[in-house]
Motif scaffolding. Structure first.
Motif, PDB file in Angstrom:
ATOM      1  N   LEU A 108     -59.832 -70.165  10.173  1.00  0.00           N
ATOM      2  CA  LEU A 108     -59.452 -69.355  11.339  1.00  0.00           C
ATOM      3  C   LEU A 108     -60.163 -68.010  11.334  1.00  0.00           C
ATOM      4  CD1 LEU A 108     -55.579 -69.598  11.910  1.00  0.00           C
ATOM      5  CD2 LEU A 108     -57.369 -69.975  13.618  1.00  0.00           C
ATOM      6  N   LEU A 109     -60.137 -67.324  10.183  1.00  0.00           N
ATOM      7  CA  LEU A 109     -60.781 -66.015  10.092  1.00  0.00           C
ATOM      8  C   LEU A 109     -62.258 -66.097  10.426  1.00  0.00           C
ATOM      9  CD1 LEU A 109     -59.277 -64.387   6.853  1.00  0.00           C
ATOM     10  CD2 LEU A 109     -58.740 -63.852   9.234  1.00  0.00           C
ATOM     11  N   GLY A 110     -62.911 -67.123   9.906  1.00  0.00           N
ATOM     12  CA  GLY A 110     -64.333 -67.258  10.155  1.00  0.00           C
ATOM     13  C   GLY A 110     -64.654 -67.713  11.562  1.00  0.00           C
ATOM     14  N   ALA A 111     -63.918 -68.679  12.065  1.00  0.00           N
ATOM     15  CA  ALA A 111     -64.273 -69.327  13.333  1.00  0.00           C
ATOM     16  C   ALA A 111     -64.157 -68.403  14.534  1.00  0.00           C
ATOM     17  CB  ALA A 111     -63.414 -70.561  13.551  1.00  0.00           C
ATOM     18  N   HIS A 112     -63.120 -67.579  14.549  1.00  0.00           N
ATOM     19  CA  HIS A 112     -62.888 -66.728  15.720  1.00  0.00           C
ATOM     20  C   HIS A 112     -63.076 -65.241  15.409  1.00  0.00           C
ATOM     21  CE1 HIS A 112     -61.553 -70.090  18.162  1.00  0.00           C
ATOM     22  NE2 HIS A 112     -60.759 -70.475  17.183  1.00  0.00           N
ATOM     23  N   GLY A 113     -63.721 -64.945  14.286  1.00  0.00           N
ATOM     24  CA  GLY A 113     -64.001 -63.545  13.954  1.00  0.00           C
ATOM     25  C   GLY A 113     -62.759 -62.694  13.856  1.00  0.00           C
ATOM     26  N   GLY A 114     -61.657 -63.289  13.419  1.00  0.00           N
ATOM     27  CA  GLY A 114     -60.408 -62.552  13.297  1.00  0.00           C
ATOM     28  C   GLY A 114     -59.637 -62.422  14.597  1.00  0.00           C
ATOM     29  N   GLN A 115     -60.161 -63.003  15.675  1.00  0.00           N
ATOM     30  CA  GLN A 115     -59.495 -62.940  16.978  1.00  0.00           C
ATOM     31  C   GLN A 115     -58.619 -64.182  17.177  1.00  0.00           C
ATOM     32  OE1 GLN A 115     -59.889 -60.088  18.908  1.00  0.00           O
ATOM     33  NE2 GLN A 115     -60.960 -59.466  17.030  1.00  0.00           N
ATOM     34  N   ALA A 116     -57.794 -64.156  18.221  1.00  0.00           N
ATOM     35  CA  ALA A 116     -56.888 -65.263  18.498  1.00  0.00           C
ATOM     36  C   ALA A 116     -57.666 -66.524  18.853  1.00  0.00           C
ATOM     37  CB  ALA A 116     -55.942 -64.890  19.631  1.00  0.00           C
ATOM     38  N   GLY A 117     -57.147 -67.647  18.394  1.00  0.00           N
ATOM     39  CA  GLY A 117     -57.786 -68.917  18.709  1.00  0.00           C
ATOM     40  C   GLY A 117     -57.191 -70.041  17.893  1.00  0.00           C
ATOM     41  N   VAL A 118     -57.630 -71.242  18.199  1.00  0.00           N
ATOM     42  CA  VAL A 118     -57.182 -72.449  17.514  1.00  0.00           C
ATOM     43  C   VAL A 118     -58.365 -73.060  16.786  1.00  0.00           C
ATOM     44  CG1 VAL A 118     -56.247 -74.785  17.824  1.00  0.00           C
ATOM     45  CG2 VAL A 118     -55.411 -72.895  19.258  1.00  0.00           C
ATOM     46  N   ILE A 119     -58.117 -73.600  15.608  1.00  0.00           N
ATOM     47  CA  ILE A 119     -59.143 -74.395  14.924  1.00  0.00           C
ATOM     48  C   ILE A 119     -58.543 -75.753  14.573  1.00  0.00           C
ATOM     49  CG2 ILE A 119     -60.402 -72.418  14.009  1.00  0.00           C
ATOM     50  CD1 ILE A 119     -58.518 -74.491  11.505  1.00  0.00           C
ATOM     51  N   VAL A 120     -59.376 -76.753  14.646  1.00  0.00           N
ATOM     52  CA  VAL A 120     -59.054 -78.062  14.075  1.00  0.00           C
ATOM     53  C   VAL A 120     -60.176 -78.354  13.086  1.00  0.00           C
ATOM     54  CG1 VAL A 120     -58.596 -80.492  14.454  1.00  0.00           C
ATOM     55  CG2 VAL A 120     -57.913 -78.822  16.189  1.00  0.00           C
ATOM     56  N   ALA A 121     -59.835 -78.393  11.814  1.00  0.00           N
ATOM     57  CA  ALA A 121     -60.821 -78.622  10.764  1.00  0.00           C
ATOM     58  C   ALA A 121     -60.772 -80.086  10.359  1.00  0.00           C
ATOM     59  CB  ALA A 121     -60.528 -77.729   9.561  1.00  0.00           C
ATOM     60  N   VAL A 122     -61.900 -80.766  10.510  1.00  0.00           N
ATOM     61  CA  VAL A 122     -61.982 -82.188  10.185  1.00  0.00           C
ATOM     62  C   VAL A 122     -63.132 -82.408   9.211  1.00  0.00           C
ATOM     63  CG1 VAL A 122     -60.834 -83.229  12.162  1.00  0.00           C
ATOM     64  CG2 VAL A 122     -63.181 -82.467  12.410  1.00  0.00           C
ATOM     65  N   GLY A 123     -62.783 -82.754   8.003  1.00  0.00           N
ATOM     66  CA  GLY A 123     -63.760 -83.056   6.975  1.00  0.00           C
ATOM     67  C   GLY A 123     -63.222 -84.199   6.147  1.00  0.00           C
ATOM     68  N   THR A 124     -63.188 -84.018   4.832  1.00  0.00           N
ATOM     69  CA  THR A 124     -62.548 -85.009   3.973  1.00  0.00           C
ATOM     70  C   THR A 124     -61.097 -85.189   4.380  1.00  0.00           C
ATOM     71  OG1 THR A 124     -64.002 -84.431   2.145  1.00  0.00           O
ATOM     72  CG2 THR A 124     -61.972 -85.589   1.593  1.00  0.00           C
ATOM     73  N   GLY A 125     -60.400 -84.064   4.589  1.00  0.00           N
ATOM     74  CA  GLY A 125     -59.051 -84.054   5.139  1.00  0.00           C
ATOM     75  C   GLY A 125     -59.073 -83.385   6.497  1.00  0.00           C
ATOM     76  N   SER A 126     -57.903 -83.043   7.021  1.00  0.00           N
ATOM     77  CA  SER A 126     -57.862 -82.336   8.298  1.00  0.00           C
ATOM     78  C   SER A 126     -56.639 -81.440   8.358  1.00  0.00           C
ATOM     79  CB  SER A 126     -57.837 -83.315   9.485  1.00  0.00           C
ATOM     80  OG  SER A 126     -56.585 -83.985   9.565  1.00  0.00           O
ATOM     81  N   ILE A 127     -56.749 -80.407   9.177  1.00  0.00           N
ATOM     82  CA  ILE A 127     -55.628 -79.506   9.439  1.00  0.00           C
ATOM     83  C   ILE A 127     -55.975 -78.713  10.694  1.00  0.00           C
ATOM     84  CG2 ILE A 127     -56.470 -77.536   8.108  1.00  0.00           C
ATOM     85  CD1 ILE A 127     -53.537 -77.194   7.094  1.00  0.00           C
ATOM     86  N   ALA A 128     -54.967 -78.255  11.407  1.00  0.00           N
ATOM     87  CA  ALA A 128     -55.174 -77.402  12.579  1.00  0.00           C
ATOM     88  C   ALA A 128     -54.378 -76.128  12.392  1.00  0.00           C
ATOM     89  CB  ALA A 128     -54.734 -78.123  13.849  1.00  0.00           C
ATOM     90  N   ALA A 129     -54.866 -75.050  12.976  1.00  0.00           N
ATOM     91  CA  ALA A 129     -54.184 -73.764  12.842  1.00  0.00           C
ATOM     92  C   ALA A 129     -54.448 -72.913  14.072  1.00  0.00           C
ATOM     93  CB  ALA A 129     -54.654 -73.032  11.584  1.00  0.00           C
ATOM     94  N   VAL A 130     -53.516 -71.997  14.324  1.00  0.00           N
ATOM     95  CA  VAL A 130     -53.669 -71.061  15.428  1.00  0.00           C
ATOM     96  C   VAL A 130     -53.431 -69.648  14.923  1.00  0.00           C
ATOM     97  CG1 VAL A 130     -51.231 -71.290  16.143  1.00  0.00           C
ATOM     98  CG2 VAL A 130     -52.936 -70.462  17.791  1.00  0.00           C
ATOM     99  N   LEU A 131     -54.265 -68.730  15.348  1.00  0.00           N
ATOM    100  CA  LEU A 131     -54.054 -67.309  15.126  1.00  0.00           C
ATOM    101  C   LEU A 131     -53.669 -66.710  16.466  1.00  0.00           C
ATOM    102  CD1 LEU A 131     -54.228 -64.979  13.051  1.00  0.00           C
ATOM    103  CD2 LEU A 131     -56.588 -64.610  13.830  1.00  0.00           C
TER     104      LEU A 131
END
Length: 307
Positions: A108-131
């Motif tokens: 989250l910190l990296g993807a949106h530069g510390g700003q509000a947003g949602v990430i869905v991380a899909v790799g070996t595992g997966s997780i989603a998060a919102v700031l």
């Protein structure tokens, strides 16, 4: 103790580890990769991979690694297991400061530069998060292999293996897809497959995901990929029901799975500004000046941070 001179950002998952080394001003000095360091594969193994990648980064920068001069931020898969987290911190080298958070938070910190947003991380595992705009954050999914981690590499591989099983015993006709999966597993018959299944871990199943993608036109593979896209949409809805925030797909499967996200969601997708390792570098910076991440997990500071 010498003053902190270096910041280390670590992104650790079930397939590999990425390390970013910077000076205290944030200037990137080197980057390195290593073996898997997700805590579900073992804490000792995680530290072994992280230390090897850190050594590689310092060698690349022609610097001497002295843990006491380093503040480290880690975004790791598996920190939601409190026992694994406690053991990981207990086994840490004598860092000047250490902050360990979920890889979802550092992503989250990296993807949106510390700003509000949602990430869905899909790799070996997966997780989603919102700031959220007020700085709070929340997660969805991420319950781990084998019951959770929808749309992940391991999720795809676990389900693709069913096609192999049915092809081997005659329930479906053997085809190029089943043959490619057997080749990836180095398996030739039923008995060998049973041995493989008894020994396979999350990483082994995730290694089958590229085979699924390579056979995306096969009915079984196509159905799995369509379900992965639908599951990504469900994760986004759980975290941003008002559809008000940008969404970043992150991780090794982000690019190939983007095409399977329903069209109404694809319009909200934004490329991540930076990766989880750079988000972890921000954790290290905050830890070095005594500012907590405010995101749970574990923070240790001071001489011999985890003596």
């Amino acid at each position: 103790m010498e003053a902190t001179q270096y910041l280390i950002g670590v992104d650790g998952g079930g397939t590999g580890t990425r390390v970013v080394l910077a000076d205290v001003r944030g200037t990137i000095l080197a980057q390195a990769t290593g073996g898997a360091s997700g805590l579900g594969l073992g804490v000792a193994r995680a530290w072994q991979a992280i230390e090897a990648a850190c050594t590689q980064a310092f060698d690349s920068a022609r610097l001497r690694l002295d843990w006491s001069t380093c503040a480290m931020g880690c975004g790791l898969a598996g920190v939601n297991n409190r026992d694994w987290l406690a053991e990981f911190i207990a086994q840490a080298p004598p860092l000047a400061a250490l902050d360990v958070q979920s890889d979802a938070y550092t992503t989250l910190l990296g993807a949106h530069g510390g700003q509000a947003g949602v990430i869905v991380a899909v790799g070996t595992g997966s997780i989603a998060a919102v700031l959220e705009r007020d700085g709070t954050w929340a997660i969805a999914g991420g319950y781990g292999f084998p019951s959770g981690d929808e749309a992940s590499g391991a999720w795809l591989g676990l389900r693709a293996v069913v096609h192999v099983q049915q092809a081997l015993d005659g329930r479906v006709r053997p085809d190029a897809f089943s043959a490619a999966l057997l080749g990836q597993m180095n398996v030739a018959d039923r008995d060998a497959l049973v041995v493989w299944l008894c020994e396979a871990n999350q990483t082994a199943y995730a290694a089958l995901a590229p085979v699924v993608l390579a056979h995306r036109d096969h009915p079984v593979a196509a159905a799995l990929l369509a379900q992965a896209g639908a599951d990504i949409a469900k994760l986004v809805d759980a975290l941003d029901p008002e559809a008000a925030l940008p969404v970043a797909l992150c991780g090794g499967l982000a690019a190939p799975l983007a095409a399977y996200v329903p069209a109404s969601y694809r319009a909200r997708l934004r490329p991540p500004r930076a990766d989880s390792a750079h988000g972890a570098l921000e954790l290290a910076r905050r830890a070095s000046v005594g500012v907590g991440a405010g995101a749970g997990a574990g923070t240790v500071r001071g001489p011999g941070a985890a003596a």
